[in-house]
Scaffold this motif. Sequence first.
Motif, mmCIF file in Angstrom:
data_model
loop_
_atom_site.group_PDB
_atom_site.id
_atom_site.type_symbol
_atom_site.label_atom_id
_atom_site.label_comp_id
_atom_site.label_asym_id
_atom_site.label_seq_id
_atom_site.Cartn_x
_atom_site.Cartn_y
_atom_site.Cartn_z
ATOM 1 N N GLN A 135 0.813 -1.225 0.000
ATOM 2 C CA GLN A 135 0.000 0.000 0.000
ATOM 3 C C GLN A 135 0.839 1.264 0.000
ATOM 4 O O GLN A 135 0.304 2.359 -0.134
ATOM 5 N N ARG A 149 -11.198 -8.644 -2.982
ATOM 6 C CA ARG A 149 -11.140 -7.962 -1.703
ATOM 7 C C ARG A 149 -10.732 -8.915 -0.568
ATOM 8 O O ARG A 149 -10.033 -8.509 0.374
ATOM 9 N N ASP A 153 -7.762 -8.299 2.094
ATOM 10 C CA ASP A 153 -7.960 -8.437 3.542
ATOM 11 C C ASP A 153 -6.905 -9.349 4.154
ATOM 12 O O ASP A 153 -6.352 -9.052 5.224
ATOM 13 N N ASP A 171 -4.918 3.395 7.031
ATOM 14 C CA ASP A 171 -6.286 3.062 7.432
ATOM 15 C C ASP A 171 -6.917 2.142 6.394
ATOM 16 O O ASP A 171 -6.878 2.424 5.191
ATOM 17 N N ARG A 172 -7.493 1.046 6.846
ATOM 18 C CA ARG A 172 -8.046 0.038 5.939
ATOM 19 C C ARG A 172 -9.155 0.602 5.057
ATOM 20 O O ARG A 172 -9.167 0.380 3.847
ATOM 21 N N GLU A 173 -10.079 1.331 5.647
ATOM 22 C CA GLU A 173 -11.206 1.848 4.878
ATOM 23 C C GLU A 173 -10.749 2.890 3.856
ATOM 24 O O GLU A 173 -11.273 2.947 2.737
ATOM 25 N N GLU A 174 -9.776 3.712 4.237
ATOM 26 C CA GLU A 174 -9.234 4.685 3.282
ATOM 27 C C GLU A 174 -8.583 3.966 2.103
ATOM 28 O O GLU A 174 -8.737 4.383 0.944
ATOM 29 N N TYR A 176 -9.370 0.975 0.959
ATOM 30 C CA TYR A 176 -10.422 0.405 0.127
ATOM 31 C C TYR A 176 -10.999 1.457 -0.826
ATOM 32 O O TYR A 176 -11.265 1.181 -2.007
ATOM 33 N N GLU A 177 -11.213 2.672 -0.327
ATOM 34 C CA GLU A 177 -11.743 3.741 -1.163
ATOM 35 C C GLU A 177 -10.783 4.051 -2.313
ATOM 36 O O GLU A 177 -11.206 4.232 -3.465
ATOM 37 N N ASP A 180 -10.864 1.290 -4.968
ATOM 38 C CA ASP A 180 -12.042 1.394 -5.838
ATOM 39 C C ASP A 180 -11.811 2.447 -6.921
ATOM 40 O O ASP A 180 -12.174 2.247 -8.092
#
Length: 252
Positions: A135, A149, A153, A171-174, A176-177, A180
């Motif tokens: 990342q 995904r 993970d 940050d995991r959610e950041e 993922y965004e 996408d």
Amino acid sequence: MTDNVPVKAAQTSFQIINELRRMEGAGVSELAAALDKPTSTIHDHLRTLEEEEYLVKSDGEYYIGTRFLGIGEQARARQKVYSIARQEVDDLAKETGEHTNLMIEEHGRGVFLYKSRGPDAVQLDTHAGMRVPLQTTALGKSMLAFRPREEVDDIIDRHGLPQVTDKTITDREELYEKLDEIHERGYAYDDEERVKGMRCVAAPITNDEMRAIAAISVSGPKSRMRGKEFQEDIPDKILSSANVIEVNLTYS
């Protein structure tokens, strides 16, 4: 039952090798202290590795030996994408004047498989075989964006999201965004996320199932990687090169 039980002697040898790489050479006492192991144990492993010609000794210190060169080159040559993509990576470096790279994913980390330097390229720490958190680079993010995904993970669960600079995604959610966005756009950006002052653009190399098997990139100083060059020109060049590699992989 001994299934899945690590062989501690082998683990110790590889810990020594990795520590010698990090320290760029060391003596017995230094290694014993760094690894928190008895000096006698470290000495025995070092002598064995030296006798097998994986290490060399000079002025009381041990260093990684050149025998690893043959092993690494054989591992790299086994990658079909390396032989096919190398010319495109070289051409991209000449065309842009910057650093160009080819990366694969192995054991959940990004591995630089090949690099080329254009005439204007600055000095960087990257080299063939270097392993980095996925990342932290445009290369790694472009591959993650074209992986299931669940696989992403698993990689995060195994390696986390280590911070390298103040711009690294942790940050995991950041993440993922961002993935996408990359999947929709087709390429990824790196804005000082691994190296301060450097930007990068990367595109995945995908197979018939649209799964990323590698990625290529162009990286350069922030002062040059900006505006239309950064937002349009270089992405277009990288996408074109990635497409050529994908076609050659399919029909070779």
